[in-house]
Design an enzyme around this catalytic site. Structure first.
Site, PDB file in Angstrom:
ATOM      1  N   ASN A   9       0.946  -1.187   0.000  1.00 29.99           N
ATOM      2  CA  ASN A   9       0.037   0.268   0.270  1.00 29.99           C
ATOM      3  C   ASN A   9       1.063   1.097   0.080  1.00 29.99           C
ATOM      4  O   ASN A   9       1.244   1.555   1.132  1.00 29.99           O
ATOM      5  CB  ASN A   9      -0.980   0.071   1.088  1.00 29.99           C
ATOM      6  CG  ASN A   9      -1.564   1.295   1.376  1.00 29.99           C
ATOM      7  OD1 ASN A   9      -1.796   2.084   0.499  1.00 29.99           O
ATOM      8  ND2 ASN A   9      -2.143   1.192   2.381  1.00 29.99           N
ATOM      9  N   LYS A  11       0.075   4.262  -0.278  1.00 31.02           N
ATOM     10  CA  LYS A  11      -0.416   5.608   0.217  1.00 31.02           C
ATOM     11  C   LYS A  11      -0.284   6.637  -0.608  1.00 31.02           C
ATOM     12  O   LYS A  11      -0.191   6.496  -1.748  1.00 31.02           O
ATOM     13  CB  LYS A  11       0.123   5.546   1.839  1.00 31.02           C
ATOM     14  CG  LYS A  11      -0.211   4.324   2.555  1.00 31.02           C
ATOM     15  CD  LYS A  11       0.116   4.511   4.015  1.00 31.02           C
ATOM     16  CE  LYS A  11      -0.141   3.253   4.799  1.00 31.02           C
ATOM     17  NZ  LYS A  11      -0.119   3.313   6.141  1.00 31.02           N
ATOM     18  N   HIS A  96      -9.453   1.239   4.862  1.00 34.73           N
ATOM     19  CA  HIS A  96      -8.157   1.515   5.222  1.00 34.73           C
ATOM     20  C   HIS A  96      -8.462   2.333   6.671  1.00 34.73           C
ATOM     21  O   HIS A  96      -9.391   3.381   6.490  1.00 34.73           O
ATOM     22  CB  HIS A  96      -7.345   2.122   4.395  1.00 34.73           C
ATOM     23  CG  HIS A  96      -5.659   2.029   5.138  1.00 34.73           C
ATOM     24  ND1 HIS A  96      -5.288   2.791   5.965  1.00 34.73           N
ATOM     25  CD2 HIS A  96      -4.748   1.204   4.968  1.00 34.73           C
ATOM     26  CE1 HIS A  96      -4.142   2.664   6.382  1.00 34.73           C
ATOM     27  NE2 HIS A  96      -3.759   1.602   5.820  1.00 34.73           N
ATOM     28  N   GLU A  98      -6.740   4.891   7.807  1.00 34.84           N
ATOM     29  CA  GLU A  98      -6.577   6.224   7.459  1.00 34.84           C
ATOM     30  C   GLU A  98      -7.976   6.860   6.703  1.00 34.84           C
ATOM     31  O   GLU A  98      -8.096   8.069   6.853  1.00 34.84           O
ATOM     32  CB  GLU A  98      -5.287   6.314   6.686  1.00 34.84           C
ATOM     33  CG  GLU A  98      -4.043   6.215   7.453  1.00 34.84           C
ATOM     34  CD  GLU A  98      -3.164   5.570   6.708  1.00 34.84           C
ATOM     35  OE1 GLU A  98      -2.798   5.651   5.512  1.00 34.84           O
ATOM     36  OE2 GLU A  98      -1.907   4.859   7.350  1.00 34.84           O
ATOM     37  N   GLU A 168      -5.423  -4.593  10.481  1.00 33.11           N
ATOM     38  CA  GLU A 168      -4.351  -3.652  10.566  1.00 33.11           C
ATOM     39  C   GLU A 168      -4.504  -3.023  12.055  1.00 33.11           C
ATOM     40  O   GLU A 168      -5.388  -1.902  12.198  1.00 33.11           O
ATOM     41  CB  GLU A 168      -4.505  -2.438   9.580  1.00 33.11           C
ATOM     42  CG  GLU A 168      -4.300  -3.342   8.174  1.00 33.11           C
ATOM     43  CD  GLU A 168      -3.416  -2.212   7.262  1.00 33.11           C
ATOM     44  OE1 GLU A 168      -2.485  -2.784   6.693  1.00 33.11           O
ATOM     45  OE2 GLU A 168      -3.890  -1.076   6.992  1.00 33.11           O
ATOM     46  N   GLY A 174       2.596   2.534  10.914  1.00 32.87           N
ATOM     47  CA  GLY A 174       3.530   3.717  10.731  1.00 32.87           C
ATOM     48  C   GLY A 174       4.380   4.063  11.962  1.00 32.87           C
ATOM     49  O   GLY A 174       4.883   5.073  11.809  1.00 32.87           O
ATOM     50  N   SER A 214       3.370  -1.890  10.375  1.00 32.56           N
ATOM     51  CA  SER A 214       4.803  -2.004  10.811  1.00 32.56           C
ATOM     52  C   SER A 214       5.337  -3.379  10.318  1.00 32.56           C
ATOM     53  O   SER A 214       6.309  -3.939  11.054  1.00 32.56           O
ATOM     54  CB  SER A 214       5.348  -1.546  12.084  1.00 32.56           C
ATOM     55  OG  SER A 214       4.830  -0.097  12.254  1.00 32.56           O
TER      56      SER A 214
HETATM   57  P1  13P Z   1       2.994   0.650   7.670  1.00 27.40           P
HETATM   58  O1  13P Z   1       3.629  -0.972   7.086  1.00 27.40           O
HETATM   59  O2  13P Z   1       3.845   1.647   7.319  1.00 27.40           O
HETATM   60  O3  13P Z   1       3.068   0.550   9.014  1.00 27.40           O
HETATM   61  O4  13P Z   1       1.607   0.663   7.184  1.00 27.40           O
HETATM   62  C1  13P Z   1       0.658  -0.526   7.236  1.00 27.40           C
HETATM   63  C2  13P Z   1      -0.623   0.064   6.480  1.00 27.40           C
HETATM   64  O5  13P Z   1      -1.324   0.866   6.628  1.00 27.40           O
HETATM   65  C3  13P Z   1      -0.851  -0.769   5.244  1.00 27.40           C
HETATM   66  O6  13P Z   1      -2.148  -0.441   4.628  1.00 27.40           O
END
Ligand code: 13P
Length: 251
Positions: A9, A11, A96, A98, A168, A174, A214
């Protein structure tokens, strides 16, 4: 039986040129190995058609990171599921954290998105997960169960069988803080049980449930060794071909 999958992903990262370069690198690296999992990259809308032109779709799947909750029409700035599919993409990340947190996406909206994605032949990678407070107050299993029930349990068993789920934990995204492999396994086994109660054991056993938060080359193997962890949804580490491949090769 269910597939093992590693999905990136990206982003809101990379310009078009940087994204095409990264996709080419991943595509080339994949030719050198025989991965024991399916590999997908989910990229910004602006990159989809160009990335589709430089990857070998037999080795590397392509997905969007979102789609609209309406079919078409006067929704300035939105991108429909049909538009995503028309680029050659086969997958779409939905729900997601976010999007839930910053763009107010709730189960009602996500239900529409899932239906439209499926109607356009896209495979949703549907994300669920609790925030830190819910982890700490012990409500995390119920929170995730409700997210699944509200958005997905209107689907027929046939349509539910087309989904990929991604657990997640929001507190691990992150942050460099990963759920332990036991915490991931507890949740993944629970999710599979929730699916089995509604759709039966066969559908549950065939559903791929990815871990995200992560996930790195250093911790992927331990996470993927757990019986109910069927791969990863990778943020930061998917932005570098070498580290992404380190996770792919953890299987
Ligand atoms: P990270 O791997 O940067 O923690 O992000 C995970 C994520 O949100 C994947 O959709």
């Amino acid at each position: 039986m269910r597939k093992n999958i590693v999905a990136g992903n990206w982003k809101m990262n990379t310009t078009l040129q940087e994204g095409v370069k990264l996709a080419k690198e991943v595509n080339e690296e994949l030719k050198k190995v025989t991965p024991k999992c399916e590999v997908v990259i989910c990229v910004p809308f602006t990159h989809l058609a160009s990335v589709n032109g430089v990857i070998d779709s037999n080795n590397l799947g392509l997905g969007a990171e979102n789609c609209a909750d309406h079919k078409s029409g006067a929704y300035t700035g939105e991108i429909s599921a049909a538009m995503v599919a028309s680029t050659g993409a086969t997958h779409v990340i939905l729900g997601h954290s976010e999007r839930r947190q910053y763009y107010g996406e709730n189960s009602e909206i996500l239900k529409e998105k899932v239906n439209l994605a499926l109607a356009n032949g896209l495979t949703p990678i549907f994300c669920i997960g609790e925030v830190l407070e819910q982890r700490e107050n012990g409500s995390y299993l119920e929170v995730v169960k409700a997210q699944i029930e509200e958005a997905l349990f209107g689907l027929s068993p046939e349509d539910f069988g087309k989904l990929i789920l991604a657990y997640e934990p929001v507190w691990a995204i992150g942050t460099g803080k990963t759920a332990t492999d036991d915490q991931a396994e507890e949740m993944h086994a629970f999710i599979r049980g929730v699916i089995a109660d509604k759709y039966g054991k066969e559908v549950a056993d065939n559903t791929s449930i990815l871990y995200g938060g992560s996930c790195k080359p250093t911790n992927a193997a331990a996470l993927f060794a757990k019986p109910n962890v069927d791969g990863g949804l990778i943020g930061g580490a998917s932005l570098d071909a070498e580290s992404f491949m380190g996770i792919v090769n953890a299987f």
